[in-house]
Write a protein that holds these residues in place. Structure first.
Motif, PDB file in Angstrom:
ATOM      1  N   ALA A  10      18.644  -7.837  -9.418  1.00 32.87           N
ATOM      2  CA  ALA A  10      17.430  -8.413  -8.836  1.00 32.87           C
ATOM      3  C   ALA A  10      17.517  -8.461  -7.316  1.00 32.87           C
ATOM      4  N   HIS A  11      18.684  -8.859  -6.785  1.00 27.50           N
ATOM      5  CA  HIS A  11      18.855  -8.924  -5.325  1.00 27.50           C
ATOM      6  C   HIS A  11      18.711  -7.546  -4.687  1.00 27.50           C
ATOM      7  N   ALA A  12      19.257  -6.527  -5.361  1.00 29.58           N
ATOM      8  CA  ALA A  12      19.149  -5.166  -4.830  1.00 29.58           C
ATOM      9  C   ALA A  12      17.701  -4.719  -4.783  1.00 29.58           C
ATOM     10  N   GLY A  13      16.932  -5.016  -5.834  1.00 29.92           N
ATOM     11  CA  GLY A  13      15.542  -4.583  -5.868  1.00 29.92           C
ATOM     12  C   GLY A  13      14.654  -5.320  -4.892  1.00 29.92           C
ATOM     13  N   ILE A  14      14.876  -6.612  -4.775  1.00 29.26           N
ATOM     14  CA  ILE A  14      13.999  -7.428  -3.934  1.00 29.26           C
ATOM     15  C   ILE A  14      14.341  -7.289  -2.453  1.00 29.26           C
ATOM     16  N   TRP A  15      15.628  -7.159  -2.113  1.00 33.84           N
ATOM     17  CA  TRP A  15      16.011  -7.166  -0.705  1.00 33.84           C
ATOM     18  C   TRP A  15      16.907  -5.991  -0.291  1.00 33.84           C
ATOM     19  N   LYS A  16      18.078  -5.894  -0.888  1.00 29.22           N
ATOM     20  CA  LYS A  16      19.096  -4.957  -0.403  1.00 29.22           C
ATOM     21  C   LYS A  16      18.616  -3.510  -0.420  1.00 29.22           C
ATOM     22  N   SER A  17      17.955  -3.084  -1.493  1.00 26.66           N
ATOM     23  CA  SER A  17      17.471  -1.705  -1.616  1.00 26.66           C
ATOM     24  C   SER A  17      15.953  -1.676  -1.726  1.00 26.66           C
ATOM     25  N   ASN A  18      15.293  -2.544  -0.993  1.00 22.36           N
ATOM     26  CA  ASN A  18      13.834  -2.638  -1.046  1.00 22.36           C
ATOM     27  C   ASN A  18      13.196  -1.259  -0.888  1.00 22.36           C
ATOM     28  N   THR A  19      12.272  -0.941  -1.779  1.00 22.46           N
ATOM     29  CA  THR A  19      11.711   0.410  -1.820  1.00 22.46           C
ATOM     30  C   THR A  19      10.983   0.796  -0.543  1.00 22.46           C
ATOM     31  N   GLY A  20      10.295  -0.164   0.064  1.00 28.47           N
ATOM     32  CA  GLY A  20       9.515   0.163   1.253  1.00 28.47           C
ATOM     33  C   GLY A  20      10.281   0.049   2.554  1.00 28.47           C
ATOM     34  N   LEU A  21      11.229  -0.902   2.634  1.00 30.48           N
ATOM     35  CA  LEU A  21      11.935  -1.155   3.889  1.00 30.48           C
ATOM     36  C   LEU A  21      13.251  -0.398   4.011  1.00 30.48           C
ATOM     37  N   VAL A  22      13.863  -0.057   2.888  1.00 29.64           N
ATOM     38  CA  VAL A  22      15.166   0.618   2.913  1.00 29.64           C
ATOM     39  C   VAL A  22      15.050   2.054   2.421  1.00 29.64           C
ATOM     40  N   GLN A  23      14.493   2.238   1.230  1.00 23.62           N
ATOM     41  CA  GLN A  23      14.378   3.583   0.671  1.00 23.62           C
ATOM     42  C   GLN A  23      13.194   4.359   1.237  1.00 23.62           C
ATOM     43  N   LEU A  24      12.218   3.636   1.783  1.00 22.92           N
ATOM     44  CA  LEU A  24      11.011   4.266   2.362  1.00 22.92           C
ATOM     45  C   LEU A  24      10.317   5.179   1.355  1.00 22.92           C
ATOM     46  N   LEU A  25      10.160   4.674   0.131  1.00 25.02           N
ATOM     47  CA  LEU A  25       9.453   5.399  -0.916  1.00 25.02           C
ATOM     48  C   LEU A  25       8.045   4.844  -1.084  1.00 25.02           C
ATOM     49  N   GLY A  26       7.128   5.684  -1.536  1.00 25.06           N
ATOM     50  CA  GLY A  26       5.764   5.235  -1.802  1.00 25.06           C
ATOM     51  C   GLY A  26       5.021   4.759  -0.580  1.00 25.06           C
ATOM     52  N   LEU A  27       5.264   5.388   0.553  1.00 33.36           N
ATOM     53  CA  LEU A  27       4.638   4.923   1.796  1.00 33.36           C
ATOM     54  C   LEU A  27       3.123   5.118   1.808  1.00 33.36           C
ATOM     55  N   CYS A  28       2.635   6.108   1.075  1.00 34.44           N
ATOM     56  CA  CYS A  28       1.183   6.355   1.084  1.00 34.44           C
ATOM     57  C   CYS A  28       0.410   5.136   0.582  1.00 34.44           C
ATOM     58  N   PRO A  29       0.676   4.620  -0.639  1.00 36.48           N
ATOM     59  CA  PRO A  29      -0.048   3.411  -1.059  1.00 36.48           C
ATOM     60  C   PRO A  29       0.306   2.187  -0.234  1.00 36.48           C
ATOM     61  N   ILE A  30       1.565   2.081   0.215  1.00 34.64           N
ATOM     62  CA  ILE A  30       1.953   0.922   1.019  1.00 34.64           C
ATOM     63  C   ILE A  30       1.116   0.833   2.287  1.00 34.64           C
ATOM     64  N   LEU A  31       0.941   1.941   2.967  1.00 34.23           N
ATOM     65  CA  LEU A  31       0.203   1.948   4.228  1.00 34.23           C
ATOM     66  C   LEU A  31      -1.303   1.905   4.002  1.00 34.23           C
ATOM     67  N   ALA A  32      -1.782   2.533   2.938  1.00 33.29           N
ATOM     68  CA  ALA A  32      -3.227   2.637   2.736  1.00 33.29           C
ATOM     69  C   ALA A  32      -3.840   1.363   2.168  1.00 33.29           C
ATOM     70  N   VAL A  33      -3.134   0.679   1.287  1.00 34.01           N
ATOM     71  CA  VAL A  33      -3.723  -0.455   0.574  1.00 34.01           C
ATOM     72  C   VAL A  33      -3.494  -1.776   1.295  1.00 34.01           C
ATOM     73  N   SER A  34      -2.527  -1.832   2.197  1.00 30.78           N
ATOM     74  CA  SER A  34      -2.145  -3.106   2.815  1.00 30.78           C
ATOM     75  C   SER A  34      -3.075  -3.517   3.955  1.00 30.78           C
ATOM     76  N   THR A  35      -4.382  -3.290   3.789  1.00 26.56           N
ATOM     77  CA  THR A  35      -5.336  -3.732   4.816  1.00 26.56           C
ATOM     78  C   THR A  35      -5.555  -5.235   4.758  1.00 26.56           C
ATOM     79  N   ASN A  36      -5.295  -5.845   3.613  1.00 28.23           N
ATOM     80  CA  ASN A  36      -5.353  -7.305   3.532  1.00 28.23           C
ATOM     81  C   ASN A  36      -4.414  -7.808   2.443  1.00 28.23           C
ATOM     82  N   LEU A  37      -4.256  -9.100   2.381  1.00 26.68           N
ATOM     83  CA  LEU A  37      -3.280  -9.735   1.497  1.00 26.68           C
ATOM     84  C   LEU A  37      -3.606  -9.508   0.026  1.00 26.68           C
ATOM     85  N   ILE A  38      -4.865  -9.656  -0.357  1.00 27.65           N
ATOM     86  CA  ILE A  38      -5.273  -9.553  -1.756  1.00 27.65           C
ATOM     87  C   ILE A  38      -5.046  -8.148  -2.289  1.00 27.65           C
TER      88      ILE A  38
END
Length: 226
Positions: A10-38
């Motif tokens: 769980a620690h690896a998934g949430i923080w240590k190997s975070n998909t967006g901050l460490v592995q940099l995977l799935g950047l297209c939806p991360i950047l496109a959908v994060s226009t607001n919190l909801i």
């Protein structure tokens, strides 16, 4: 299988190997959908559910799937789950479904999902795989929530824009003063790249600080243990 092992996953998934901050995977939806919190939280939760269930299913069937056709079978399992989720969004959260658009069906091709199924679920048991999938998804949820909240707050001065799509009687929260004019760049594509870069830098700084503290604590502990 012990509790400590599950905590490490769980620690690896949430923080240590975070998909967006460490592995940099799935950047297209991360950047496109994060226009607001909801929007960010909604897509993140949908992805987490798919990752948890697909991980458990693949792990349970891994010994029955021929190695040569494993990738098509994995994609078929993920596609079935995403189809159910897509229809549920359309039926019960139609307004949000229209906003998220193509990014819900595109969970099927999200490299985050397929990467965890191939790298972890295909080699481990159902419980570990479900925990790993959900933890990786939870890491994506908090990243999308923080990224979307930052962009929304800086861009408009509000939080929870679009909350009425989930709770009809709810209203957005005005955080900054009425006189705040907003900063349009924050909710445009350049703002997504800049905000994500700041979060990556912040995580790197926190990790370096934690490593430095651990290194300083080791010499003090060694004489005591001796």
């Amino acid at each position: 299988m012990n509790l400590q092992h599950l905590r490490e996953i769980a620690h690896a998934g949430i923080w240590k190997s975070n998909t967006g901050l460490v592995q940099l995977l799935g950047l297209c939806p991360i950047l496109a959908v994060s226009t607001n919190l909801i929007n960010g939280i909604s897509l993140g939760l949908a992805t987490a559910v798919v990752m948890a269930i697909s991980g458990a299913v693949v792990a349970a069937l891994r010994n029955l799937i021929p190695y040569e056709i494993r990738i098509p079978v994995f994609i078929l399992i993920i596609a079935a789950l995403v189809t159910v989720l897509d229809l549920a969004f359309n039926a019960y959260l139609h307004s949000l479904y229209l906003v998220l658009g193509i990014f819900v069906p595109l969970i099927v091709t999200n490299c985050i999902v397929l990467a965890r199924v191939e790298a972890f679920a295909a080699k481990n048991g159902p419980l570990s795989s479900a925990v790993d999938g959900f933890a990786m998804g939870a890491g994506l949820v908090w990243l999308l929530a923080l990224l979307g909240g930052m962009r929304e707050l800086i861009g408009t001065g509000h939080l929870f824009n679009g909350i009425d799509m989930i709770i009809p009687s709810a209203q957005p929260l005005r955080v900054l003063p009425e006189a705040y004019p907003g900063f349009l760049v924050a909710i445009l594509p350049p703002g997504a790249f800049i905000s994500l870069a700041c979060l990556i830098a912040g995580k790197s700084w926190l990790d370096a600080r934690a490593a430095k503290r651990a290194a300083q604590a080791r010499p003090a502990a060694e004489p005591a243990s001796a």
